[in-house]
Design a protein around this motif. Structure first.
Motif: not given
Length: 138
Positions: A64-90
């Motif tokens: 929010q502070v840096l005006k960024l947004k993560v989007v799901g594979p469709d390119g416009h909606s928010n990622p699902t919880m599962n997608e977000s967990i996968k992208r941050n699993i590290w």
């Protein structure tokens, strides 16, 4: 640079309470047990923080502070919880004392290299999550 600063802000938001809890657990149950419990707590806090905020708002506080947004594979909606967990699993690599920290550092390096070499600025974990992407919104 914006993505790095956003992660730094989010890292402080998650890391400071996690470090305090880890210190408390190490004092209560010993160094190694406290290190493991602290790793689990840090992983749960980080995955919960990123998973919830990314999937519900598309933004963490740092984004929010840096005006960024993560989007799901469709390119416009928010990622699902599962997608977000996968992208941050590290973040979960830290559960394994010592070796987990090395795996997290390797992940950070992998992310930095892949972001700069990918035309869509996706890192390996974005691809693992099905094609999530961080975009500039401001």
């Amino acid at each position: 640079m914006d993505r790095f600063l956003a992660r730094l802000i989010d890292g402080l938001i998650v890391g400071i309470p996690a470090a305090i809890l880890q210190f408390i657990f190490q004092a209560a149950v010993g160094y190694w047990a406290g290190l493991f419990i602290g790793g689990v707590i840090t992983a749960v806090l980080a995955l919960g923080y990123f998973g919830y905020l990314d999937s519900n708002r598309g933004q963490t506080v740092g984004k929010q502070v840096l005006k960024l947004k993560v989007v799901g594979p469709d390119g416009h909606s928010n990622p699902t919880m599962n997608e977000s967990i996968k992208r941050n699993i590290w973040y979960a690599f830290g559960i394994v004392p010592c070796l987990g920290a090395l795996a997290e550092i390797a992940s950070i390096i992998l992310i930095a290299v892949n972001i700069n070499s990918d035309p869509r600025r996706q890192h390996w974990f974005d691809k693992f999550a099905g094609g999530t992407q961080v975009i500039k919104i401001g």
